[in-house]
Scaffold this motif. Structure first.
Motif, PDB file in Angstrom:
ATOM      1  N   GLU A 254       0.817  -1.212   0.000  1.00 56.96           N
ATOM      2  CA  GLU A 254       0.000   0.000   0.000  1.00 56.96           C
ATOM      3  C   GLU A 254       0.853   1.265   0.000  1.00 56.96           C
ATOM      4  O   GLU A 254       0.493   2.281  -0.614  1.00 56.96           O
ATOM      5  CB  GLU A 254      -0.972   0.014   1.197  1.00 56.96           C
ATOM      6  CG  GLU A 254      -0.325  -0.064   2.564  1.00 56.96           C
ATOM      7  CD  GLU A 254      -0.226  -1.470   3.100  1.00 56.96           C
ATOM      8  OE1 GLU A 254      -0.225  -1.618   4.346  1.00 56.96           O
ATOM      9  OE2 GLU A 254      -0.154  -2.416   2.292  1.00 56.96           O
ATOM     10  N   GLU A 255       2.012   1.214   0.657  1.00 56.80           N
ATOM     11  CA  GLU A 255       2.905   2.378   0.682  1.00 56.80           C
ATOM     12  C   GLU A 255       3.537   2.619  -0.684  1.00 56.80           C
ATOM     13  O   GLU A 255       3.608   3.762  -1.152  1.00 56.80           O
ATOM     14  CB  GLU A 255       3.991   2.181   1.738  1.00 56.80           C
ATOM     15  CG  GLU A 255       3.479   2.164   3.174  1.00 56.80           C
ATOM     16  CD  GLU A 255       4.600   1.948   4.172  1.00 56.80           C
ATOM     17  OE1 GLU A 255       5.766   1.871   3.733  1.00 56.80           O
ATOM     18  OE2 GLU A 255       4.303   1.857   5.373  1.00 56.80           O
ATOM     19  N   PHE A 257       2.497   1.565  -3.673  1.00 53.41           N
ATOM     20  CA  PHE A 257       1.518   1.922  -4.692  1.00 53.41           C
ATOM     21  C   PHE A 257       1.000   3.346  -4.511  1.00 53.41           C
ATOM     22  O   PHE A 257       0.671   4.020  -5.484  1.00 53.41           O
ATOM     23  CB  PHE A 257       0.345   0.934  -4.683  1.00 53.41           C
ATOM     24  CG  PHE A 257       0.605  -0.307  -5.477  1.00 53.41           C
ATOM     25  CD1 PHE A 257       0.335  -0.364  -6.827  1.00 53.41           C
ATOM     26  CD2 PHE A 257       1.156  -1.434  -4.871  1.00 53.41           C
ATOM     27  CE1 PHE A 257       0.586  -1.506  -7.576  1.00 53.41           C
ATOM     28  CE2 PHE A 257       1.414  -2.580  -5.596  1.00 53.41           C
ATOM     29  CZ  PHE A 257       1.125  -2.625  -6.952  1.00 53.41           C
ATOM     30  N   SER A 258       0.931   3.814  -3.266  1.00 53.62           N
ATOM     31  CA  SER A 258       0.446   5.182  -3.032  1.00 53.62           C
ATOM     32  C   SER A 258       1.566   6.209  -3.142  1.00 53.62           C
ATOM     33  O   SER A 258       1.344   7.332  -3.624  1.00 53.62           O
ATOM     34  CB  SER A 258      -0.213   5.280  -1.653  1.00 53.62           C
ATOM     35  OG  SER A 258       0.722   4.986  -0.618  1.00 53.62           O
ATOM     36  N   LYS A 259       2.797   5.836  -2.734  1.00 51.43           N
ATOM     37  CA  LYS A 259       3.919   6.768  -2.780  1.00 51.43           C
ATOM     38  C   LYS A 259       5.191   6.055  -3.233  1.00 51.43           C
ATOM     39  O   LYS A 259       6.098   5.797  -2.434  1.00 51.43           O
ATOM     40  CB  LYS A 259       4.145   7.407  -1.407  1.00 51.43           C
ATOM     41  CG  LYS A 259       3.004   8.308  -0.953  1.00 51.43           C
ATOM     42  CD  LYS A 259       3.314   8.923   0.400  1.00 51.43           C
ATOM     43  CE  LYS A 259       2.195   9.856   0.846  1.00 51.43           C
ATOM     44  NZ  LYS A 259       2.487  10.465   2.169  1.00 51.43           N
ATOM     45  N   SER A 335       9.378  10.450   0.138  1.00 46.89           N
ATOM     46  CA  SER A 335       8.103  11.029  -0.257  1.00 46.89           C
ATOM     47  C   SER A 335       8.184  12.534  -0.492  1.00 46.89           C
ATOM     48  O   SER A 335       7.365  13.089  -1.215  1.00 46.89           O
ATOM     49  CB  SER A 335       7.057  10.724   0.821  1.00 46.89           C
ATOM     50  OG  SER A 335       7.481  11.219   2.077  1.00 46.89           O
TER      51      SER A 335
END
Length: 346
Positions: A254-255, A257-259, A335
């Motif tokens: 999830e990390e 794919f999101s960032k 990020s």
């Protein structure tokens, strides 16, 4: 209040079932050695699904083939590394000792089910064979276990299928049989090497759902090798993005794919088609995967990266980051750089 048995189970779940450190496997070529895997670290915990993703030629399959001892000694060699499984280093085991691990402690689902199955033996014979090799079991017990395994992977009429040959089954059924064989001896680790490549979309979804169901029910740790980011998003807990024989980014799915931090990871994600965007041409990462020569003293992705600087061409970056999210890049380290480094399709 937790029972003592439950506490023991939780403590056991915290211990890695597999620890790979500094794995290096090289292929021999006419121009020299190719570092197909050049210093990979991997930790796998019980009950989790870890995805290894990247383009063809990035070293994904070489990692697991090295672990299973399936590398051709004539054209390849393992240069360095340790792989701890059940307090033993897989790389220090003899071929006889490794044969006891393969199929029992660690099992593998191969990419092409039809080539993985022997065409001259029935499905039942092939399942019974692996059971008899690893377990003290009678023929009757082995047959009953084979029927149960086929039922476990959702094959209808398992008693009938047991007497059929591989060519009599559909591609999806063949892949389920391969999974049943991999599960025969209750392994702790299941390696799936591109298990859905030759299947249509509907059957692919069924196989992925089956792998996730088996993980949940049996608490098996799974290593999934794929080039499909959508497959990783569907079932994986953590992921390793490989390029040029090394991990360029790793972390929870999830990390990433999101960032995503690494330019290569962003390129892979930008290449995924979306129903929300109307595009005539899909984004593609410029260039292609090169066969590098050892030693490598530059960023392996720099020739294809639009953000490469002079340092990228002179020194290879280390894998670094925080909270389990790591990246191998000189230009973008986290990020804070995302908006500046956003990949935009042409």
């Amino acid at each position: 209040m937790n029972t003592e048995k439950e506490l023991e189970r939780r403590e056991e779940a915290k211990k890695p079932v597999l620890e790979v450190h500094n794995l290096k496997s090289y292929y021999q070529s006419r121009d020299g050695e190719v570092p197909a895997v050049d210093g990979v670290d991997l930790t796998l915990y019980p009950g989790e699904i870890v995805g290894i993703v990247g383009e063809s030629g990035c070293g994904k399959s070489t990692v697991v083939r090295s672990l299973m001892g399936l590398m051709d000694p004539v054209t390849s060699r393992r240069e360095a590394g340790t792989a701890l499984f059940e307090d033993k280093d897989l790389f220090q085991l003899s071929e006889k000792e490794l044969c006891k691990v393969r199929g029992k402690g660690i099992s593998m689902i191969f990419q092409n089910p039809l080539s993985a199955l022997d065409p001259v033996y029935t499905i039942g014979n092939q399942i019974v064979e692996i059971l008899k090799n690893h377990e003290r079991i009678t023929d009757k017990e082995a047959r009953e276990r084979a029927i149960e395994l086929l039922r476990q992977v959702n094959i209808p009429s398992p008693e009938l299928r047991l007497n059929q040959y591989p060519h009599e089954l559909s591609g999806g059924m063949q892949q389920r049989v391969v999974i049943a064989i991999a599960l025969a001896c209750n392994p702790k680790i299941l390696i799936a090497d591109e298990p859905t490549t030759a299947l249509d979309v509907t059957v692919q979804a069924q196989i992925l759902a089956l792998i996730r169901e088996l993980r949940d029910r049996l608490n098996i740790a799974v290593i999934l090798i794929t080039h499909n980011m959508g497959v990783v998003a569907a079932i994986c807990d953590r992921m390793f993005v490989m390029y040029g024989g090394v991990v360029v980014e790793e972390g929870r799915c999830e990390e990433i794919f999101s960032k995503p931090w690494h330019p290569y990871t962003r390129g892979l994600l930008a290449a995924i088609p979306s129903i929300d965007e109307d595009k005539e041409t899909l984004y593609t990462i410029p260039g292609q995967v090169d066969a590098l020569k050892a030693p490598v003293n530059f960023c392996r992705f720099q020739k294809r990266c639009s953000y490469a600087c002079s340092k990228c061409r002179e020194e290879e970056p280390e894998l670094s980051g925080e909270d389990g999210h790591l990246s191998r890049c000189w230009v973008f380290s986290g990020s804070d750089d995302l908006e500046q480094a956003k990949v935009v399709a042409p």
